[in-house]
Motif scaffolding. Structure first.
Motif, PDB file in Angstrom:
ATOM      1  N   LEU B 241       0.846  -1.189   0.000  1.00 49.46           N
ATOM      2  CA  LEU B 241       0.000   0.000   0.000  1.00 49.46           C
ATOM      3  C   LEU B 241       0.883   1.241   0.000  1.00 49.46           C
ATOM      4  N   LEU B 242       0.675   2.118  -0.980  1.00 50.01           N
ATOM      5  CA  LEU B 242       1.473   3.342  -1.085  1.00 50.01           C
ATOM      6  C   LEU B 242       0.534   4.541  -1.052  1.00 50.01           C
ATOM      7  N   ARG B 243       0.891   5.531  -0.257  1.00 57.82           N
ATOM      8  CA  ARG B 243       0.057   6.729  -0.155  1.00 57.82           C
ATOM      9  C   ARG B 243       0.492   7.754  -1.198  1.00 57.82           C
ATOM     10  N   GLY B 244      -0.471   8.476  -1.723  1.00 57.96           N
ATOM     11  CA  GLY B 244      -0.124   9.499  -2.693  1.00 57.96           C
ATOM     12  C   GLY B 244      -1.368  10.190  -3.196  1.00 57.96           C
ATOM     13  N   GLU B 245      -1.324  10.707  -4.446  1.00 55.71           N
ATOM     14  CA  GLU B 245      -2.500  11.390  -4.981  1.00 55.71           C
ATOM     15  C   GLU B 245      -2.621  11.121  -6.468  1.00 55.71           C
ATOM     16  N   ILE B 246      -3.777  11.505  -7.007  1.00 56.67           N
ATOM     17  CA  ILE B 246      -4.077  11.271  -8.419  1.00 56.67           C
ATOM     18  C   ILE B 246      -3.588  12.468  -9.231  1.00 56.67           C
ATOM     19  N   ALA B 247      -2.954  12.187 -10.371  1.00 60.24           N
ATOM     20  CA  ALA B 247      -2.605  13.244 -11.306  1.00 60.24           C
ATOM     21  C   ALA B 247      -3.290  12.921 -12.618  1.00 60.24           C
ATOM     22  N   THR B 248      -4.118  13.851 -13.126  1.00 65.62           N
ATOM     23  CA  THR B 248      -4.904  13.541 -14.322  1.00 65.62           C
ATOM     24  C   THR B 248      -4.407  14.278 -15.550  1.00 65.62           C
ATOM     25  N   GLY B 249      -3.255  14.956 -15.483  1.00 66.30           N
ATOM     26  CA  GLY B 249      -2.720  15.615 -16.677  1.00 66.30           C
ATOM     27  C   GLY B 249      -2.323  14.562 -17.701  1.00 66.30           C
ATOM     28  N   GLY B 250      -2.935  14.607 -18.872  1.00 69.49           N
ATOM     29  CA  GLY B 250      -2.646  13.597 -19.895  1.00 69.49           C
ATOM     30  C   GLY B 250      -3.237  12.269 -19.482  1.00 69.49           C
ATOM     31  N   SER B 251      -2.453  11.183 -19.491  1.00 70.23           N
ATOM     32  CA  SER B 251      -2.977   9.905 -19.033  1.00 70.23           C
ATOM     33  C   SER B 251      -2.900   9.895 -17.508  1.00 70.23           C
ATOM     34  N   PRO B 252      -3.930   9.351 -16.870  1.00 68.63           N
ATOM     35  CA  PRO B 252      -3.985   9.407 -15.407  1.00 68.63           C
ATOM     36  C   PRO B 252      -2.849   8.591 -14.771  1.00 68.63           C
ATOM     37  N   SER B 253      -2.350   9.089 -13.672  1.00 69.64           N
ATOM     38  CA  SER B 253      -1.301   8.352 -12.972  1.00 69.64           C
ATOM     39  C   SER B 253      -1.388   8.616 -11.475  1.00 69.64           C
ATOM     40  N   PHE B 254      -0.601   7.851 -10.745  1.00 67.78           N
ATOM     41  CA  PHE B 254      -0.533   7.976  -9.293  1.00 67.78           C
ATOM     42  C   PHE B 254       0.815   8.580  -8.953  1.00 67.78           C
ATOM     43  N   ARG B 255       0.808   9.625  -8.097  1.00 67.80           N
ATOM     44  CA  ARG B 255       2.063  10.226  -7.665  1.00 67.80           C
ATOM     45  C   ARG B 255       2.242   9.970  -6.175  1.00 67.80           C
ATOM     46  N   GLY B 256       3.345   9.300  -5.839  1.00 67.94           N
ATOM     47  CA  GLY B 256       3.551   8.960  -4.434  1.00 67.94           C
ATOM     48  C   GLY B 256       4.759   9.656  -3.851  1.00 67.94           C
ATOM     49  N   ALA B 257       5.060   9.361  -2.619  1.00 67.21           N
ATOM     50  CA  ALA B 257       6.190   9.969  -1.936  1.00 67.21           C
ATOM     51  C   ALA B 257       7.490   9.609  -2.642  1.00 67.21           C
ATOM     52  N   GLY B 258       8.461  10.525  -2.612  1.00 70.16           N
ATOM     53  CA  GLY B 258       9.756  10.254  -3.218  1.00 70.16           C
ATOM     54  C   GLY B 258       9.715  10.283  -4.737  1.00 70.16           C
ATOM     55  N   GLY B 259       8.713  10.961  -5.306  1.00 68.71           N
ATOM     56  CA  GLY B 259       8.668  11.141  -6.756  1.00 68.71           C
ATOM     57  C   GLY B 259       8.231   9.914  -7.520  1.00 68.71           C
ATOM     58  N   ILE B 260       7.557   8.958  -6.869  1.00 67.90           N
ATOM     59  CA  ILE B 260       7.074   7.764  -7.570  1.00 67.90           C
ATOM     60  C   ILE B 260       5.922   8.144  -8.488  1.00 67.90           C
ATOM     61  N   SER B 261       5.918   7.582  -9.656  1.00 64.10           N
ATOM     62  CA  SER B 261       4.789   7.783 -10.551  1.00 64.10           C
ATOM     63  C   SER B 261       4.385   6.432 -11.131  1.00 64.10           C
ATOM     64  N   VAL B 262       3.104   6.104 -11.016  1.00 62.26           N
ATOM     65  CA  VAL B 262       2.619   4.821 -11.518  1.00 62.26           C
ATOM     66  C   VAL B 262       1.477   5.098 -12.486  1.00 62.26           C
ATOM     67  N   PRO B 263       1.579   4.653 -13.732  1.00 61.81           N
ATOM     68  CA  PRO B 263       0.487   4.879 -14.680  1.00 61.81           C
ATOM     69  C   PRO B 263      -0.738   4.047 -14.306  1.00 61.81           C
ATOM     70  N   LEU B 264      -1.917   4.673 -14.480  1.00 60.14           N
ATOM     71  CA  LEU B 264      -3.153   3.987 -14.113  1.00 60.14           C
ATOM     72  C   LEU B 264      -3.984   3.748 -15.358  1.00 60.14           C
ATOM     73  N   ALA B 265      -4.963   2.857 -15.226  1.00 62.14           N
ATOM     74  CA  ALA B 265      -5.879   2.610 -16.332  1.00 62.14           C
ATOM     75  C   ALA B 265      -6.605   3.912 -16.652  1.00 62.14           C
ATOM     76  N   SER B 266      -6.847   4.150 -17.913  1.00 62.94           N
ATOM     77  CA  SER B 266      -7.540   5.383 -18.271  1.00 62.94           C
ATOM     78  C   SER B 266      -9.003   5.278 -17.845  1.00 62.94           C
ATOM     79  N   ALA B 267      -9.760   6.305 -18.156  1.00 58.01           N
ATOM     80  CA  ALA B 267     -11.181   6.342 -17.798  1.00 58.01           C
ATOM     81  C   ALA B 267     -11.391   6.239 -16.295  1.00 58.01           C
ATOM     82  N   LEU B 268     -10.542   6.919 -15.539  1.00 57.35           N
ATOM     83  CA  LEU B 268     -10.754   7.010 -14.097  1.00 57.35           C
ATOM     84  C   LEU B 268     -11.608   8.238 -13.827  1.00 57.35           C
TER      85      LEU B 268
END
Lengths: 283, 361
Positions: B241-268
């Motif tokens: 489990l990683l805490r962070g927030e949603i970023a919807t610029g362009g394709s949606p992704s998850f931004r977590g602590a320490g600059g982690i970015s994880v791409p998410l399924a579109s249509a969120l």
């Protein structure tokens, strides 16, 4: 080992051996006796008072023990439930056991007094009797009275030990038996009683030994009277040996208690053996 | 056999309420486990079904009959206790025959019943022994035998395997499951061990602090946990489990602590900047050369069948990954882990509730 052996020798073997030896002599206070064989026992064999005391002791022991067991078990079962002020009641129950026997015996002496008995007074006030009860003056009444006093004093020991035994029975056994369909009586009959038998055997062995050798209550309440109706072997031995000065005869009466005590110990030996279901591995 | 309907059940001990309105429907013949950490109220609920605890509010029905005021022995349930609760002064045969004896069943009939149950459980050679002379697993089996003999409408198990060693536990687990498949008696099974719950149940009830968090078949709970509690409770090793927030610029992704970015399924349909918790099961993480979450390897645990890796992200959060392949990692090196967007779970950062993703529908 050696210090323990020395203690046993000095404080147990020597007095016991001396007692047995005295029983075979005609020793009196102030006069070392000579060996007279079993003359003391021959005399006791034909002594009606001695046989009366044997009868009294057995009657006293058996009836008091049965009453103590029944009432003590009942009390233990009550105290094992979740009562308010549980520990307070448990402490109260111990009181008769804690009070020195001589003091409680003196209290009973007043309770049984022919003039000032509170029992007679209370019963008279309630209109149940029209003249005072002669508790200690009448042979039958005296026997019942000393037994009642002994039961009062002995119940706490039985109740508290059985209570300790009851508390070792896991609650889940009662729950399992309840689900199996047991009624309250069946819970007692099939779970409580069988699991309590080892503790009952220990408790009642001790209770019987205490009762059989009782001295203080009788000595304070009746001194064996009226007309030897409440003389126990212990009090008779004291009366003949110390008060009467016939050390040899007193010792012989005391020695005559040994077979009875041995029988009780043998009974407990078999009663205390681990039952088949107690054998085997741990939990 | 019977169904069990638990409807809005509350339980208080004095002023302390420990069950806050629990509802569970158990079908006839179903194997249901109540699972949750200690103190969640699962054993209390089981004891209420058995009738060993009073129901403060709500109702429980076994079959068609509401049993709130029915005595335990009238409920036609049999229970296996955690400590087995075998009568120590009775032999195995007597233990098993006890309920029949109380019911007044004739001796030959009761003997036959005991024999039948003993054969099912392989207890025949032990019938004359006392509980103390048995091993833990054998006692467990006798406790089950005692339940089977009665042929009850419902079996209740209260953490029956927790006193056994690990190997025996796995074996007994399979035995209980097999027994249920054979007898098809409705079973309610309490455990704090989610593996037991997962492997045995038709349906799992996850409980926490006196409420039901989720009810469902094991794999549904595993694949679509309703909230963070279920997500972290079901599965071993637990979901990352990683805490962070949603970023919807362009394709949606998850931004977590320490600059982690994880791409998410579109249509969120989650607004930009929403605080979320991202969940990934350890076995869904894959090694990657150039993208994904950078992880510093801390501990590597090869078990033979798989390799378990414990590492830390740049934000200091712990990540566990399982690989079927035999990679060789060195503690201290940095690797990159990715996961299929469809296998990623998202939970609300504050309420812990699951965000529905497309794969959920």
């Amino acid at each position: 080992m050696l210090p323990a052996a020395a203690l046993l020798l000095v404080f147990l073997t020597y007095p016991l051996g001396l007692g047995v030896w005295l029983g075979f002599t005609d020793a009196r206070i102030g006069r070392p006796g000579i060996f007279i064989g079993i003359e003391n026992y021959e005399y006791l064999w034909s002594d009606a008072v001695f046989w009366l005391s044997v009868f009294n002791t057995l009657l006293y022991t058996i009836s008091a023990s049965i009453l103590k067991f029944a009432l003590g078990l009942w009390l233990a079962l009550i105290l094992n439930q979740n009562l308010p002020f549980k520990s307070f009641f448990r402490a109260i129950v111990l009181l008769p056991w804690v009070v020195p026997t001589v003091l409680s015996a003196i209290a009973f002496w007043w309770i049984y007094d022919s003039q000032f008995s509170i029992l007679s007074w209370a019963l008279q006030q309630m209109g149940l009797i029209d003249h005072r009860i002669n508790f200690l003056g009448d042979p039958e009444n005296a026997r019942a009275s000393v037994i009642a006093a002994n039961v009062w004093r002995g119940i706490p020991f039985v109740a508290i030990t059985l209570l300790a035994g009851l508390q070792t029975i896991p609650q889940s056994l009662y729950e399992a038996a309840t689900l199996d369909g047991a009624s309250r009586w069946q819970l007692f009959r099939y779970v409580t009683l069988p699991l309590l038998t080892p503790i009952i055997a220990i408790t009642m062995t001790f209770s019987v030994l205490f009762t059989f050798t009782d001295f203080q209550l009788i000595y304070v309440l009746t001194r064996g009277g009226p007309v030897n109706a409440t003389h126990l072997m212990a009090t008779l031995s004291f009366q003949r040996g110390i008060s009467g000065g016939q050390l040899g005869e007193g010792a012989a009466i005391a020695v005559a208690m040994i077979p009875f005590l041995l029988a009780a110990i043998l009974f407990s030996y078999f009663g205390l053996q681990r039952r088949k279901w107690q054998q085997g591995g741990g939990d | 056999m019977a169904s069990v309907a638990i409807d809005e059940v509350y339980k208080s001990f004095g002023a302390v309420e420990i069950l806050h309105g629990v509802s569970v429907n158990i079908e006839d013949g179903e194997f249901v486990t109540l699972v949750g950490p200690s103190g969640c109220g699962k054993s209390t609920l089981l004891r209420m079904i058995a009738g060993l605890e009073k129901i403060s509010r709500g109702q429980i029905a076994i079959g068609e009959r509401v049993v709130n005021n029915v005595a335990p022995k009238e409920r036609d349930v049999a229970m296996v206790f955690q400590n087995y609760a075998l009568y120590p002064h009775m032999t195995v045969a007597e233990n098993m025959a006890f309920s029949l004896m109380l019911k007044g069943v004739s001796k030959p009939e009761s003997d036959a019943g005991v024999r039948r149950a003993a054969e099912i459980l392989g207890l025949v050679p032990l019938l004359a022994r006392y509980p103390r002379q048995l091993s833990g697993g054998q006692r467990q089996r006798v406790a089950m035998g005692r339940a089977i003999v009665r042929d009850p409408a419902v079996f209740l198990f209260d953490e029956p395997l927790s006193n056994l060693d690990a190997k025996l536990r796995v074996q007994m687990r399979a035995e209980i499951k097999e027994l249920h498949q054979r007898l098809k008696t409705t079973t309610v099974y309490v455990t704090h061990d989610q593996i037991e719950a997962m492997t045995m149940a038709d349906k799992i009830v996850v409980m926490h602090d006196g409420i039901v968090e989720q009810i469902g078949p094991p794999l549904e709970l595993y694949d679509r946990p309703n909230n963070l509690f279920v997500a972290s409770f079901i599965g071993s090793p637990a979901m990352n489990l990683l805490r962070g927030e949603i970023a919807t610029g362009g394709s949606p992704s998850f931004r977590g602590a320490g600059g982690i970015s994880v791409p998410l399924a579109s249509a969120l349909s989650i607004p930009n900047g929403e605080p979320v918790v991202l969940g990934i099961r350890p076995e869904h993480l894959r090694l990657s050369d150039d993208q994904g979450i950078p992880v510093i390897v801390a501990v590597v645990e090869p078990t033979g069948s798989e390799v378990q890796l414990i590492g830390r992200t740049a934000g200091g959060e712990e990540i566990v990954a399982n690989f079927r392949e035999r990679h060789s990692f060195t503690p201290g090196e940095t690797i990159r882990l990715t996961a299929e967007p469809s296998l990623i779970h998202l939970f609300h950062g504050e309420t812990g509730q699951r965000f529905q993703t497309r794969t959920d529908q």
